[in-house]
Motif scaffolding. Structure first.
Motif, PDB file in Angstrom:
ATOM      1  N   ASP A 243       0.805  -1.214   0.000  1.00  0.00           N
ATOM      2  CA  ASP A 243       0.000   0.000   0.000  1.00  0.00           C
ATOM      3  C   ASP A 243       0.842   1.270   0.000  1.00  0.00           C
ATOM      4  O   ASP A 243       0.320   2.372   0.188  1.00  0.00           O
ATOM      5  CB  ASP A 243      -0.982  -0.001   1.178  1.00  0.00           C
ATOM      6  CG  ASP A 243      -0.268  -0.024   2.522  1.00  0.00           C
ATOM      7  OD1 ASP A 243      -0.957  -0.059   3.552  1.00  0.00           O
ATOM      8  OD2 ASP A 243       0.980  -0.003   2.546  1.00  0.00           O
ATOM      9  N   TYR A 244       2.137   1.116  -0.179  1.00  0.00           N
ATOM     10  CA  TYR A 244       3.021   2.283  -0.176  1.00  0.00           C
ATOM     11  C   TYR A 244       4.231   1.925  -1.007  1.00  0.00           C
ATOM     12  O   TYR A 244       4.741   0.802  -0.917  1.00  0.00           O
ATOM     13  CB  TYR A 244       3.423   2.596   1.277  1.00  0.00           C
ATOM     14  CG  TYR A 244       4.065   3.940   1.498  1.00  0.00           C
ATOM     15  CD1 TYR A 244       5.426   4.048   1.761  1.00  0.00           C
ATOM     16  CD2 TYR A 244       3.311   5.107   1.477  1.00  0.00           C
ATOM     17  CE1 TYR A 244       6.009   5.273   1.992  1.00  0.00           C
ATOM     18  CE2 TYR A 244       3.893   6.339   1.703  1.00  0.00           C
ATOM     19  CZ  TYR A 244       5.240   6.412   1.967  1.00  0.00           C
ATOM     20  OH  TYR A 244       5.820   7.625   2.190  1.00  0.00           O
TER      21      TYR A 244
ATOM     22  N   PRO B 150       7.115  -1.517   1.259  1.00  0.00           N
ATOM     23  CA  PRO B 150       7.222  -2.152   2.570  1.00  0.00           C
ATOM     24  C   PRO B 150       6.385  -3.425   2.626  1.00  0.00           C
ATOM     25  O   PRO B 150       5.273  -3.467   2.099  1.00  0.00           O
ATOM     26  CB  PRO B 150       6.666  -1.118   3.548  1.00  0.00           C
ATOM     27  CG  PRO B 150       6.502   0.128   2.773  1.00  0.00           C
ATOM     28  CD  PRO B 150       6.375  -0.256   1.341  1.00  0.00           C
TER      29      PRO B 150
ATOM     30  N   GLN C 210       4.937  -4.688   5.199  1.00  0.00           N
ATOM     31  CA  GLN C 210       3.708  -4.443   5.960  1.00  0.00           C
ATOM     32  C   GLN C 210       3.565  -2.941   6.164  1.00  0.00           C
ATOM     33  O   GLN C 210       4.556  -2.231   6.164  1.00  0.00           O
ATOM     34  CB  GLN C 210       3.764  -5.116   7.337  1.00  0.00           C
ATOM     35  CG  GLN C 210       3.927  -6.620   7.306  1.00  0.00           C
ATOM     36  CD  GLN C 210       5.250  -7.014   7.926  1.00  0.00           C
ATOM     37  OE1 GLN C 210       6.306  -6.775   7.347  1.00  0.00           O
ATOM     38  NE2 GLN C 210       5.204  -7.597   9.094  1.00  0.00           N
ATOM     39  N   THR C 211       2.357  -2.508   6.371  1.00  0.00           N
ATOM     40  CA  THR C 211       2.112  -1.092   6.645  1.00  0.00           C
ATOM     41  C   THR C 211       2.888  -0.675   7.890  1.00  0.00           C
ATOM     42  O   THR C 211       2.838  -1.356   8.921  1.00  0.00           O
ATOM     43  CB  THR C 211       0.608  -0.840   6.863  1.00  0.00           C
ATOM     44  OG1 THR C 211      -0.095  -1.237   5.698  1.00  0.00           O
ATOM     45  CG2 THR C 211       0.355   0.641   7.139  1.00  0.00           C
ATOM     46  N   GLY C 212       3.617   0.417   7.762  1.00  0.00           N
ATOM     47  CA  GLY C 212       4.348   0.922   8.911  1.00  0.00           C
ATOM     48  C   GLY C 212       5.640   0.193   9.202  1.00  0.00           C
ATOM     49  O   GLY C 212       6.254   0.408  10.237  1.00  0.00           O
ATOM     50  N   ALA C 213       6.068  -0.671   8.307  1.00  0.00           N
ATOM     51  CA  ALA C 213       7.282  -1.446   8.541  1.00  0.00           C
ATOM     52  C   ALA C 213       8.400  -0.964   7.632  1.00  0.00           C
ATOM     53  O   ALA C 213       8.169  -0.285   6.638  1.00  0.00           O
ATOM     54  CB  ALA C 213       7.021  -2.928   8.291  1.00  0.00           C
ATOM     55  N   ASN C 214       9.595  -1.319   7.993  1.00  0.00           N
ATOM     56  CA  ASN C 214      10.756  -0.932   7.211  1.00  0.00           C
ATOM     57  C   ASN C 214      11.377  -2.091   6.455  1.00  0.00           C
ATOM     58  O   ASN C 214      12.499  -1.978   5.985  1.00  0.00           O
ATOM     59  CB  ASN C 214      11.809  -0.298   8.130  1.00  0.00           C
ATOM     60  CG  ASN C 214      11.421   1.104   8.548  1.00  0.00           C
ATOM     61  OD1 ASN C 214      10.640   1.762   7.889  1.00  0.00           O
ATOM     62  ND2 ASN C 214      11.959   1.562   9.659  1.00  0.00           N
ATOM     63  N   ASN C 215      10.666  -3.220   6.352  1.00  0.00           N
ATOM     64  CA  ASN C 215      11.215  -4.332   5.578  1.00  0.00           C
ATOM     65  C   ASN C 215      10.806  -4.157   4.133  1.00  0.00           C
ATOM     66  O   ASN C 215       9.798  -4.640   3.660  1.00  0.00           O
ATOM     67  CB  ASN C 215      10.740  -5.682   6.126  1.00  0.00           C
ATOM     68  CG  ASN C 215       9.233  -5.817   6.137  1.00  0.00           C
ATOM     69  OD1 ASN C 215       8.526  -4.837   6.332  1.00  0.00           O
ATOM     70  ND2 ASN C 215       8.744  -7.026   5.877  1.00  0.00           N
ATOM     71  N   LEU C 216      11.626  -3.388   3.407  1.00  0.00           N
ATOM     72  CA  LEU C 216      11.306  -3.054   2.028  1.00  0.00           C
ATOM     73  C   LEU C 216      11.660  -4.194   1.084  1.00  0.00           C
ATOM     74  O   LEU C 216      12.719  -4.817   1.207  1.00  0.00           O
ATOM     75  CB  LEU C 216      12.068  -1.799   1.600  1.00  0.00           C
ATOM     76  CG  LEU C 216      11.756  -0.511   2.356  1.00  0.00           C
ATOM     77  CD1 LEU C 216      12.569   0.638   1.775  1.00  0.00           C
ATOM     78  CD2 LEU C 216      10.279  -0.189   2.285  1.00  0.00           C
TER      79      LEU C 216
END
Lengths: 114, 113
Positions: free
Chosen positions: B31-32, B93, B95-101
Motif C-alpha cells: 500500500d506504499y 514495505p 507491511q504497513t508501517g514497517a521498514n522491511n522493504l
C-alpha cells in the motif's frame, strides 16, 4: 546532522570465518534495518531493529544475526562465511517507519569472501 | 520470489527529454511505494513515494504514477539532466508501517548530454 555511518567500509574474509559489521544511525532514529545487495538479487532485506527489539526478519539463514544497543547503534554478524555472502551490506535508519519518515542509508560495508 | 520487479536493467535518454522508469509488483497488499536513487559507492537516497490511495505524486521534476489494477508504477523525470544518471530502485514495505522493504533489481539510467 551526521548521516548513517557504517564500519568497516571494506573487508576481506575467508570461508568459514565470521564477520561483524557496525552501523550508527542518525541521531534520534530508533529503527535500524539491514540489507544485502548483490548484482543478481538487488537489495534484500535482512532484519530490522526498533528500540533494541527485532521487529522484522527477512528470509536469510540463521548464520545472519544482528542486535541493537540502547543508543540505537546496531551490529550484524555473519558466521561461517560462504563465498555467496560476498556483497554490499547496507544499513538504513529511520525515525519509526517509511510511512512516517524516509529511510536513510549508509554507504555500506563491502564484504569479499575468498 | 521477486515481489517487486524492474524489467529494464538500463535506460539511456538524451538530456532534456523525459525518462520513464517502470516497476511492477505482484503483492496486492502493498500500500506504499518508494523510489530510491543510487550513485556508485554511495548508499541509496530517497527520491519520492506514493501511497496506494493516490495515483500520482509529483515533486519538482519527478512524478510517480501508480496503476493499482495493473500492479504497475512508473517514475517520470522531466526534463532529464546528466546528474540524474544513477541506478533507480523501486521498493515497497512488506507491511504497513514497517521498514522491511522489497526492492526491485534496479534500472541504470544514463542521461546523455
Amino acid at each position: 546532522k551526521a548521516g548513517v555511518t557504517q564500519t568497516p567500509r571494506y573487508l576481506i574474509k575467508t570461508r568459514g570465518q565470521q564477520v561483524t559489521l557496525s552501523c550508527s544511525p542518525i541521531s534520534g532514529h530508533r529503527s535500524v534495518s539491514w540489507y544485502q545487495q548483490t548484482p543478481g538479487q538487488g537489495l534484500q532485506f535482512l532484519f530490522e531493529y526498533f528500540s533494541e527489539t527485532q521487529r522484522n526478519k527477512g528470509n536469510f539463514p540463521g548464520r545472519f544475526s544482528g542486535r541493537q544497543f540502547s543508543n540505537s547503534r546496531s551490529e550484524m554478524n555473519v558466521s561461517t562465511l560462504e563465498l555467496g555472502d560476498s556483497a554490499l551490506y547496507l544499513c538504513a535508519s529511520s525515525l519509526v517507519s517509511v510511512n512516517t519518515g524516509e529511510l536513510f542509508f549508509g554507504e555500506g560495508s563491502r564484504l569479499t569472501v575468498l | 520470489d521477486q515481489q517487486v520487479k524492474q524489467n529494464s536493467p538500463s535506460l539511456s535518454v538524451q538530456e532534456g527529454r523525459i525518462s520513464i522508469l517502470n516497476c511492477d509488483y505482484t503483492n496486492s497488499m502493498f500500500d506504499y511505494f518508494l523510489w530510491y536513487k543510487k550513485y556508485p559507492a554511495e548508499g541509496p537516497t530517497f527520491l519520492i513515494s506514493i501511497s496506494s490511495i493516490k495515483d500520482k505524486n509529483e515533486d519538482g521534476r519527478f512524478t510517480v504514477f501508480l496503476n493499482k489494477s495493473a500492479k504497475h508504477l512508473s517514475l517520470h523525470i522531466v526534463p532529464s539532466q546528466p546528474g540524474d544518471s544513477a541506478v533507480y530502485f523501486c521498493a515497497a514495505p512488506g507491511q504497513t508501517g514497517a521498514n522491511n522493504l522489497f526492492f526491485g533489481t534496479g534500472t541504470r539510467l544514463t542521461v546523455i548530454p
